[in-house]
Scaffold this motif. Structure first.
Motif, PDB file in Angstrom:
ATOM      1  N   VAL A 193       0.831  -1.202   0.000  1.00 24.04           N
ATOM      2  CA  VAL A 193       0.000   0.000   0.000  1.00 24.04           C
ATOM      3  C   VAL A 193       0.871   1.260   0.000  1.00 24.04           C
ATOM      4  CG1 VAL A 193      -1.594   1.356   1.431  1.00 24.04           C
ATOM      5  CG2 VAL A 193      -2.048  -1.067   1.010  1.00 24.04           C
ATOM      6  N   LYS A 194       1.920   1.263   0.796  1.00 26.74           N
ATOM      7  CA  LYS A 194       2.796   2.439   0.849  1.00 26.74           C
ATOM      8  C   LYS A 194       3.511   2.661  -0.493  1.00 26.74           C
ATOM      9  CE  LYS A 194       3.466   2.397   5.845  1.00 26.74           C
ATOM     10  NZ  LYS A 194       2.682   3.639   6.073  1.00 26.74           N
ATOM     11  N   ARG A 195       3.884   1.594  -1.171  1.00 28.61           N
ATOM     12  CA  ARG A 195       4.506   1.740  -2.493  1.00 28.61           C
ATOM     13  C   ARG A 195       3.505   2.280  -3.513  1.00 28.61           C
ATOM     14  NH1 ARG A 195       5.996  -1.972  -5.452  1.00 28.61           N
ATOM     15  NH2 ARG A 195       5.313  -3.880  -4.427  1.00 28.61           N
ATOM     16  N   GLU A 196       2.262   1.817  -3.434  1.00 25.82           N
ATOM     17  CA  GLU A 196       1.235   2.319  -4.345  1.00 25.82           C
ATOM     18  C   GLU A 196       0.962   3.808  -4.105  1.00 25.82           C
ATOM     19  OE1 GLU A 196      -0.768  -0.014  -6.938  1.00 25.82           O
ATOM     20  OE2 GLU A 196       1.402   0.071  -6.651  1.00 25.82           O
ATOM     21  N   LEU A 197       1.016   4.233  -2.863  1.00 23.19           N
ATOM     22  CA  LEU A 197       0.854   5.655  -2.566  1.00 23.19           C
ATOM     23  C   LEU A 197       1.963   6.477  -3.217  1.00 23.19           C
ATOM     24  CD1 LEU A 197      -0.216   5.686   1.207  1.00 23.19           C
ATOM     25  CD2 LEU A 197      -1.570   6.446  -0.750  1.00 23.19           C
ATOM     26  N   LYS A 198       3.201   6.009  -3.112  1.00 20.44           N
ATOM     27  CA  LYS A 198       4.329   6.728  -3.718  1.00 20.44           C
ATOM     28  C   LYS A 198       4.190   6.798  -5.238  1.00 20.44           C
ATOM     29  CE  LYS A 198       7.756   5.758  -0.113  1.00 20.44           C
ATOM     30  NZ  LYS A 198       9.034   5.062   0.220  1.00 20.44           N
ATOM     31  N   ARG A 199       3.615   5.746  -5.823  1.00 17.67           N
ATOM     32  CA  ARG A 199       3.436   5.713  -7.274  1.00 17.67           C
ATOM     33  C   ARG A 199       2.265   6.575  -7.740  1.00 17.67           C
ATOM     34  NH1 ARG A 199       3.749  -0.828  -7.288  1.00 17.67           N
ATOM     35  NH2 ARG A 199       5.997  -1.107  -7.550  1.00 17.67           N
ATOM     36  N   GLY A 200       1.418   6.979  -6.801  1.00 18.34           N
ATOM     37  CA  GLY A 200       0.258   7.782  -7.165  1.00 18.34           C
ATOM     38  C   GLY A 200      -0.884   6.982  -7.758  1.00 18.34           C
ATOM     39  N   ASN A 201      -0.893   5.668  -7.528  1.00 17.56           N
ATOM     40  CA  ASN A 201      -1.958   4.829  -8.082  1.00 17.56           C
ATOM     41  C   ASN A 201      -3.274   5.000  -7.327  1.00 17.56           C
ATOM     42  OD1 ASN A 201      -0.410   3.732 -10.128  1.00 17.56           O
ATOM     43  ND2 ASN A 201       0.313   2.019  -8.883  1.00 17.56           N
ATOM     44  N   ASN A 204     -10.644   1.871  -7.635  1.00 17.69           N
ATOM     45  CA  ASN A 204     -12.076   2.078  -7.450  1.00 17.69           C
ATOM     46  C   ASN A 204     -12.651   1.192  -6.353  1.00 17.69           C
ATOM     47  OD1 ASN A 204     -11.573   2.299 -10.717  1.00 17.69           O
ATOM     48  ND2 ASN A 204     -12.831   3.958  -9.875  1.00 17.69           N
ATOM     49  N   GLY A 205     -11.977   0.101  -6.066  1.00 19.26           N
ATOM     50  CA  GLY A 205     -12.437  -0.783  -5.008  1.00 19.26           C
ATOM     51  C   GLY A 205     -11.275  -1.341  -4.224  1.00 19.26           C
ATOM     52  N   ILE A 206     -11.410  -1.396  -2.904  1.00 21.07           N
ATOM     53  CA  ILE A 206     -10.377  -1.974  -2.038  1.00 21.07           C
ATOM     54  C   ILE A 206     -11.052  -2.886  -1.024  1.00 21.07           C
ATOM     55  CG2 ILE A 206      -8.532  -1.519  -0.380  1.00 21.07           C
ATOM     56  CD1 ILE A 206      -8.040   1.143  -1.742  1.00 21.07           C
ATOM     57  N   MET A 231      -2.903   1.262   8.457  1.00 19.23           N
ATOM     58  CA  MET A 231      -3.345   0.707   7.180  1.00 19.23           C
ATOM     59  C   MET A 231      -4.548   1.474   6.639  1.00 19.23           C
ATOM     60  SD  MET A 231      -3.243  -1.476   4.686  1.00 19.23           S
ATOM     61  CE  MET A 231      -2.429  -3.061   4.989  1.00 19.23           C
ATOM     62  N   MET A 232      -5.529   1.758   7.484  1.00 14.89           N
ATOM     63  CA  MET A 232      -6.722   2.452   7.015  1.00 14.89           C
ATOM     64  C   MET A 232      -6.404   3.862   6.532  1.00 14.89           C
ATOM     65  SD  MET A 232      -9.252   0.446   6.987  1.00 14.89           S
ATOM     66  CE  MET A 232     -10.508   1.676   6.669  1.00 14.89           C
ATOM     67  N   ARG A 233      -5.552   4.570   7.249  1.00 20.14           N
ATOM     68  CA  ARG A 233      -5.190   5.936   6.834  1.00 20.14           C
ATOM     69  C   ARG A 233      -4.508   5.933   5.461  1.00 20.14           C
ATOM     70  NH1 ARG A 233      -3.829   7.436  12.707  1.00 20.14           N
ATOM     71  NH2 ARG A 233      -5.495   8.886  13.267  1.00 20.14           N
ATOM     72  N   ASP A 234      -3.697   4.897   5.218  1.00 22.69           N
ATOM     73  CA  ASP A 234      -3.018   4.803   3.922  1.00 22.69           C
ATOM     74  C   ASP A 234      -3.965   4.360   2.818  1.00 22.69           C
ATOM     75  OD1 ASP A 234      -0.656   5.584   5.087  1.00 22.69           O
ATOM     76  OD2 ASP A 234       0.239   3.585   5.144  1.00 22.69           O
ATOM     77  N   VAL A 235      -4.774   3.363   3.109  1.00 19.55           N
ATOM     78  CA  VAL A 235      -5.625   2.753   2.086  1.00 19.55           C
ATOM     79  C   VAL A 235      -6.638   3.744   1.518  1.00 19.55           C
ATOM     80  CG1 VAL A 235      -7.616   1.201   1.925  1.00 19.55           C
ATOM     81  CG2 VAL A 235      -5.411   0.302   2.619  1.00 19.55           C
ATOM     82  N   VAL A 236      -7.238   4.575   2.369  1.00 17.92           N
ATOM     83  CA  VAL A 236      -8.271   5.481   1.865  1.00 17.92           C
ATOM     84  C   VAL A 236      -7.685   6.507   0.891  1.00 17.92           C
ATOM     85  CG1 VAL A 236      -9.801   5.185   3.848  1.00 17.92           C
ATOM     86  CG2 VAL A 236      -8.071   7.009   3.885  1.00 17.92           C
ATOM     87  N   LEU A 238      -5.748   5.717  -1.440  1.00 16.74           N
ATOM     88  CA  LEU A 238      -5.678   5.042  -2.734  1.00 16.74           C
ATOM     89  C   LEU A 238      -7.022   5.031  -3.455  1.00 16.74           C
ATOM     90  CD1 LEU A 238      -3.512   1.871  -1.896  1.00 16.74           C
ATOM     91  CD2 LEU A 238      -2.768   3.960  -3.050  1.00 16.74           C
ATOM     92  N   LEU A 239      -8.094   5.435  -2.772  1.00 19.41           N
ATOM     93  CA  LEU A 239      -9.426   5.378  -3.382  1.00 19.41           C
ATOM     94  C   LEU A 239      -9.595   6.473  -4.430  1.00 19.41           C
ATOM     95  CD1 LEU A 239     -11.720   4.745  -0.274  1.00 19.41           C
ATOM     96  CD2 LEU A 239     -11.231   3.129  -2.131  1.00 19.41           C
ATOM     97  N   ASP A 240     -10.143   6.098  -5.568  1.00 15.96           N
ATOM     98  CA  ASP A 240     -10.531   7.080  -6.568  1.00 15.96           C
ATOM     99  C   ASP A 240     -11.584   8.002  -5.944  1.00 15.96           C
ATOM    100  OD1 ASP A 240     -12.523   8.036  -8.716  1.00 15.96           O
ATOM    101  OD2 ASP A 240     -10.829   7.345  -9.926  1.00 15.96           O
ATOM    102  N   PRO A 241     -11.376   9.311  -5.953  1.00 17.57           N
ATOM    103  CA  PRO A 241     -12.306  10.206  -5.252  1.00 17.57           C
ATOM    104  C   PRO A 241     -13.700  10.267  -5.853  1.00 17.57           C
ATOM    105  CG  PRO A 241     -10.679  11.481  -6.499  1.00 17.57           C
ATOM    106  CD  PRO A 241     -10.238  10.050  -6.557  1.00 17.57           C
ATOM    107  N   GLU A 242     -13.835   9.947  -7.142  1.00 15.15           N
ATOM    108  CA  GLU A 242     -15.131  10.092  -7.798  1.00 15.15           C
ATOM    109  C   GLU A 242     -16.005   8.849  -7.692  1.00 15.15           C
ATOM    110  OE1 GLU A 242     -14.714  11.368 -11.814  1.00 15.15           O
ATOM    111  OE2 GLU A 242     -13.852  13.307 -11.285  1.00 15.15           O
TER     112      GLU A 242
END
Length: 302
Positions: A193-201, A204-206, A231-236, A238-242
């Motif tokens: 999850v932390k790597r995905e945050l750095k990548r900016g990914n 739509n569903g988690i 985990m929850m603070r990071d995961v949210v 990653l959610l597409d805002p729309e």
């Protein structure tokens, strides 16, 4: 921040299982049918007496699990020729998926039947999205039930688990389901999850189905109460805002649905359409078996 804890608590059980039946539960055991195989397994939450007689249980079952320790044991077969592996399927209104089940030394068979409630929510969400081929991330993904339904419903799906053998098992289930191109990742979920945050990914569903305790492939330690807020603070993020959905499911005996609600509202104050509650299995003999708490929400494009 002030939390308003007024969300109605739901009690949900699977609706479409033809290949699974909880026949009875009690005295710290459960009697279950998976396809044509009837098993007796330990169940720490079944603290009440059995409804059926011991003679009924003995007559109905094919295989019984006998524990040697708190974490392992042996399967005792009535007929030694009974298979160690077999197949079942699950279908709701929109998708059908297959599973290879197996007798493991730690009493599991490769599926948690109550999760069918969440599979239906995933299916409905992906089908309702306006985003073309929405992206879904399944964390702590085990043998892949949630990954399979997301893919079958039309999502670009990433499956993350820290145990290579379990991911291999999930890949077998993908083949049984007639699916392909799920992205398999053997990694510690929090690190991924932390790597995905750095990548900016964005996704739509988690789906998160974390254990109470666990280890990553490089010895990383997971303890639910210590790491779930991070985990929850990071995961949210990653959610597409729309357009998105998120499911948090926990089995820890110390976690209530109110704790799950607090976690979600604290990590994601702008949450919409939040649902919380308990998953249970309805025994044919009449008893309800509680098997975890959940929180889930979704937002659709207008």
């Amino acid at each position: 921040m002030t939390l308003t804890l007024n969300t109605a608590i739901q009690l949900l059980t699977p609706q479409y299982w033809e290949d699974y039946e909880l026949i009875d539960c009690g005295d710290f055991e459960k009697l279950e049918r998976f396809g044509e195989m009837v098993l007796i397994r330990p169940e720490p939450q079944a603290v009440w007496p059995k409804t059926l007689t011991e003679a009924d249980w003995t007559k109905k079952h094919h295989i019984r699990f006998k524990g040697r320790s708190a974490t392992s044991g042996d399967w005792i077969k009535k007929n030694p020729k009974m298979p160690d592996r077999w197949h079942i399927s699950y279908a709701n209104r929109d998708v059908r998926i297959g599973f290879r089940l197996g007798l493991t030394s730690f009493k599991h068979v490769g599926i948690f039947p109550e999760q069918a409630v969440n599979w239906d929510y995933i299916t409905e969400s992906v089908k309702a999205f306006k985003t073309p081929q929405p992206k879904v991330l399944n964390l702590f993904a085990y043998t892949g039930g949630a990954s399979l339904v997301a893919k079958a419903a039309g999502a670009d799906t990433t499956h993350v688990d820290s145990i290579k053998q379990v991911v291999t098992w999930a890949n077998e289930n993908q083949e049984l389901s007639g699916l392909d191109n799920i992205r398999w990742v053997v990694e510690d979920a929090l690190k991924f999850v932390k790597r995905e945050l750095k990548r900016g990914n964005k996704y739509n569903g988690i789906i998160l189905d974390p254990p109470a305790y666990g280890h990553g492939p490089k010895g990383e330690k997971w303890k639910l109460e210590d790491h779930i807020m991070e985990m929850m603070r990071d995961v949210v993020q990653l959610l597409d805002p729309e357009e998105h959905f998120l499911i948090l499911n926990t089995y820890s005996l110390g976690f209530s649905s109110v704790i799950v609600e607090n976690l979600i509202r604290t990590a994601f104050p702008v949450v919409q359409n939040l649902e919380i509650g308990e998953l249970y299995l309805q025994a044919t003999a009449g008893t309800k078996l509680p098997l975890g708490v959940f929180g889930k929400f979704r937002k659709l494009k207008k």
